[in-house]
Design a protein around this motif. Structure first.
Motif, PDB file in Angstrom:
ATOM      1  N   ILE A  12      27.860  28.324  42.534  1.00 44.36           N
ATOM      2  CA  ILE A  12      29.292  28.601  42.445  1.00 44.36           C
ATOM      3  C   ILE A  12      30.057  27.381  41.948  1.00 44.36           C
ATOM      4  O   ILE A  12      30.947  27.485  41.092  1.00 44.36           O
ATOM      5  N   LEU A  13      29.736  26.210  42.495  1.00 44.37           N
ATOM      6  CA  LEU A  13      30.376  24.968  42.071  1.00 44.37           C
ATOM      7  C   LEU A  13      29.298  24.018  41.545  1.00 44.37           C
ATOM      8  O   LEU A  13      28.815  23.156  42.267  1.00 44.37           O
ATOM      9  N   PRO A  14      28.892  24.166  40.299  1.00 40.80           N
ATOM     10  CA  PRO A  14      27.844  23.303  39.762  1.00 40.80           C
ATOM     11  C   PRO A  14      28.288  21.849  39.695  1.00 40.80           C
ATOM     12  O   PRO A  14      29.485  21.557  39.560  1.00 40.80           O
ATOM     13  N   THR A  15      27.339  20.954  39.776  1.00 38.22           N
ATOM     14  CA  THR A  15      27.647  19.537  39.702  1.00 38.22           C
ATOM     15  C   THR A  15      28.013  19.164  38.258  1.00 38.22           C
ATOM     16  O   THR A  15      27.621  19.852  37.304  1.00 38.22           O
ATOM     17  N   PRO A  16      28.764  18.085  38.061  1.00 41.22           N
ATOM     18  CA  PRO A  16      29.058  17.640  36.693  1.00 41.22           C
ATOM     19  C   PRO A  16      27.799  17.415  35.873  1.00 41.22           C
ATOM     20  O   PRO A  16      27.780  17.708  34.666  1.00 41.22           O
ATOM     21  N   ALA A  17      26.747  16.910  36.499  1.00 39.74           N
ATOM     22  CA  ALA A  17      25.500  16.679  35.762  1.00 39.74           C
ATOM     23  C   ALA A  17      24.910  17.988  35.247  1.00 39.74           C
ATOM     24  O   ALA A  17      24.410  18.061  34.116  1.00 39.74           O
ATOM     25  N   ALA A  18      24.972  19.038  36.072  1.00 31.67           N
ATOM     26  CA  ALA A  18      24.449  20.340  35.650  1.00 31.67           C
ATOM     27  C   ALA A  18      25.263  20.902  34.481  1.00 31.67           C
ATOM     28  O   ALA A  18      24.696  21.477  33.537  1.00 31.67           O
ATOM     29  N   MET A  19      26.576  20.731  34.523  1.00 35.39           N
ATOM     30  CA  MET A  19      27.408  21.227  33.433  1.00 35.39           C
ATOM     31  C   MET A  19      27.160  20.455  32.150  1.00 35.39           C
ATOM     32  O   MET A  19      27.111  21.030  31.055  1.00 35.39           O
ATOM     33  N   VAL A  20      26.993  19.135  32.264  1.00 31.76           N
ATOM     34  CA  VAL A  20      26.703  18.317  31.079  1.00 31.76           C
ATOM     35  C   VAL A  20      25.373  18.721  30.466  1.00 31.76           C
ATOM     36  O   VAL A  20      25.241  18.838  29.235  1.00 31.76           O
ATOM     37  N   SER A  21      24.382  18.969  31.317  1.00 30.24           N
ATOM     38  CA  SER A  21      23.072  19.384  30.819  1.00 30.24           C
ATOM     39  C   SER A  21      23.137  20.733  30.114  1.00 30.24           C
ATOM     40  O   SER A  21      22.556  20.914  29.024  1.00 30.24           O
ATOM     41  N   ALA A  22      23.854  21.684  30.706  1.00 34.17           N
ATOM     42  CA  ALA A  22      23.970  23.006  30.094  1.00 34.17           C
ATOM     43  C   ALA A  22      24.707  22.931  28.760  1.00 34.17           C
ATOM     44  O   ALA A  22      24.303  23.559  27.770  1.00 34.17           O
ATOM     45  N   MET A  23      25.788  22.159  28.703  1.00 38.41           N
ATOM     46  CA  MET A  23      26.557  22.044  27.472  1.00 38.41           C
ATOM     47  C   MET A  23      25.780  21.293  26.406  1.00 38.41           C
ATOM     48  O   MET A  23      25.905  21.581  25.206  1.00 38.41           O
ATOM     49  N   HIS A  24      24.989  20.315  26.795  1.00 36.30           N
ATOM     50  CA  HIS A  24      24.159  19.594  25.819  1.00 36.30           C
ATOM     51  C   HIS A  24      23.197  20.562  25.135  1.00 36.30           C
ATOM     52  O   HIS A  24      22.995  20.509  23.911  1.00 36.30           O
ATOM     53  N   THR A  25      22.630  21.466  25.915  1.00 35.22           N
ATOM     54  CA  THR A  25      21.725  22.459  25.335  1.00 35.22           C
ATOM     55  C   THR A  25      22.460  23.366  24.363  1.00 35.22           C
ATOM     56  O   THR A  25      21.975  23.658  23.258  1.00 35.22           O
ATOM     57  N   LEU A  26      23.653  23.838  24.746  1.00 33.01           N
ATOM     58  CA  LEU A  26      24.414  24.743  23.896  1.00 33.01           C
ATOM     59  C   LEU A  26      24.947  24.058  22.646  1.00 33.01           C
ATOM     60  O   LEU A  26      25.152  24.707  21.607  1.00 33.01           O
ATOM     61  N   MET A  27      25.183  22.755  22.732  1.00 33.48           N
ATOM     62  CA  MET A  27      25.758  22.021  21.607  1.00 33.48           C
ATOM     63  C   MET A  27      24.710  21.545  20.605  1.00 33.48           C
ATOM     64  O   MET A  27      24.974  21.515  19.396  1.00 33.48           O
ATOM     65  N   PHE A  28      23.524  21.173  21.093  1.00 36.49           N
ATOM     66  CA  PHE A  28      22.580  20.475  20.221  1.00 36.49           C
ATOM     67  C   PHE A  28      21.217  21.147  20.094  1.00 36.49           C
ATOM     68  O   PHE A  28      20.410  20.722  19.261  1.00 36.49           O
ATOM     69  N   VAL A  29      20.943  22.163  20.892  1.00 33.66           N
ATOM     70  CA  VAL A  29      19.642  22.837  20.830  1.00 33.66           C
ATOM     71  C   VAL A  29      19.842  24.221  20.214  1.00 33.66           C
ATOM     72  O   VAL A  29      20.567  25.050  20.781  1.00 33.66           O
ATOM     73  N   PRO A  30      19.218  24.498  19.064  1.00 28.17           N
ATOM     74  CA  PRO A  30      19.398  25.811  18.430  1.00 28.17           C
ATOM     75  C   PRO A  30      18.886  26.940  19.322  1.00 28.17           C
ATOM     76  O   PRO A  30      17.877  26.801  20.016  1.00 28.17           O
TER      77      PRO A  30
END
Length: 269
Positions: free
Chosen positions: A44-62
């Motif tokens: 429900i409340l993901p950690t900042p590290a989890a959000m950064v990891s998820a966004m890194h995948t969406l931004m840089f991994v096809p």
């Protein structure tokens, strides 16, 4: 000194504007850390590290299925729909608003119709738009146009209608035709108001865009948010919401900058 007379400088205003945002982020980090201390698998409340990891995948991994970078593909698709809807609405508001505000016969003929359309909830028209235009891009753009255009027209027309009568009389005394009154007198004074109306329409335009993408789309920011909600993927939803806010702020800043550069006299008045 009275509180209403205190005017902060640029630096002070910047600090005061950042404080609430920083406080909100701080409260979220504390709440997230507290929930994860009790349940490390909390979604429900993901950690900042989890959000950064998820966004890194969406931004840089096809994406393995489409080969696209998900965040940038979603952003491009949404911005194309949004900008097309805003552009058509702005041009239409310029023409129709100028005619309604300047020509009493046009105002008497079409004014009630514009008012009626402005009072209809645009979301209620979404099924009709999908039936008429299908599930493609046209229905999504049309929802944005129907949602913001009537309000923009009313705002611009009201501004033109309140222009000083003395200006119109002087121009007619000098031999100006109706066309010259519109182009040389009303239009220059209407343009700053049109940009202001467009800035006010940005928020509702985003709402209509996300609503349309959530119902019928295979790409876009709204589509992605409603796609991952079934998995409780808050580590994607929250950054996407923040990204939409940043895009909206950037568009508003560009419009404000354009208004200040193109019509500096409007700000000073």
């Amino acid at each position: 000194m009275r509180l209403v007379n205190i005017r902060p400088g640029r630096a002070t205003s910047l600090v005061l504007g950042i404080l609430p945002v920083a406080a909100l982020v701080f409260v979220y980090v504390l709440a997230s850390a507290s929930r994860h201390a009790i349940n490390p698998g909390d979604r429900i409340l993901p950690t900042p590290a989890a959000m950064v990891s998820a966004m890194h995948t969406l931004m840089f991994v096809p994406d393995p299925m489409t080969g696209r970078l998900t965040l940038w593909a979603d952003t491009l698709a949404s911005l194309q729909r949004l900008c097309l809807g805003l552009a058509i609405s702005t041009l239409s508001a310029l023409i129709v608003g100028l005619a309604l505000g300047l020509v009493p016969l046009v105002r008497a003929l079409f004014g009630p119709l514009v008012t009626i359309i402005a009072l209809i909830p645009p979301i209620a028209l979404l099924p009709i738009l999908f039936i008429m235009f299908g599930l493609g891009e046209t229905a999504k753009v049309m929802l944005i146009i129907i949602g913001i255009l009537p309000v923009m027209i009313r705002d611009v027309a009201a501004h033109v209608e309140t222009l000083p009568t003395e200006q119109m009389l002087k121009a007619q005394t000098l031999g100006a035709s109706s066309w010259q009154l519109a182009i040389r007198v009303a239009l220059p004074q209407m343009m700053p108001r049109l940009i202001h109306a467009l800035r006010l329409a940005l928020g509702p335009a985003w709402v209509f865009l996300i609503s349309a993408e959530a119902i019928a789309a295979d790409i876009g920011l709204g589509y992605r948010i409603f796609l991952v909600r079934r998995y409780l993927a808050m580590d994607i939803i929250l950054p996407y919401v923040a990204w939409i806010a940043l895009l909206a702020i950037a568009l508003d800043w560009l419009l404000r900058l354009a208004n200040r550069r193109l019509f500096p006299w409007a700000g000073s008045s």
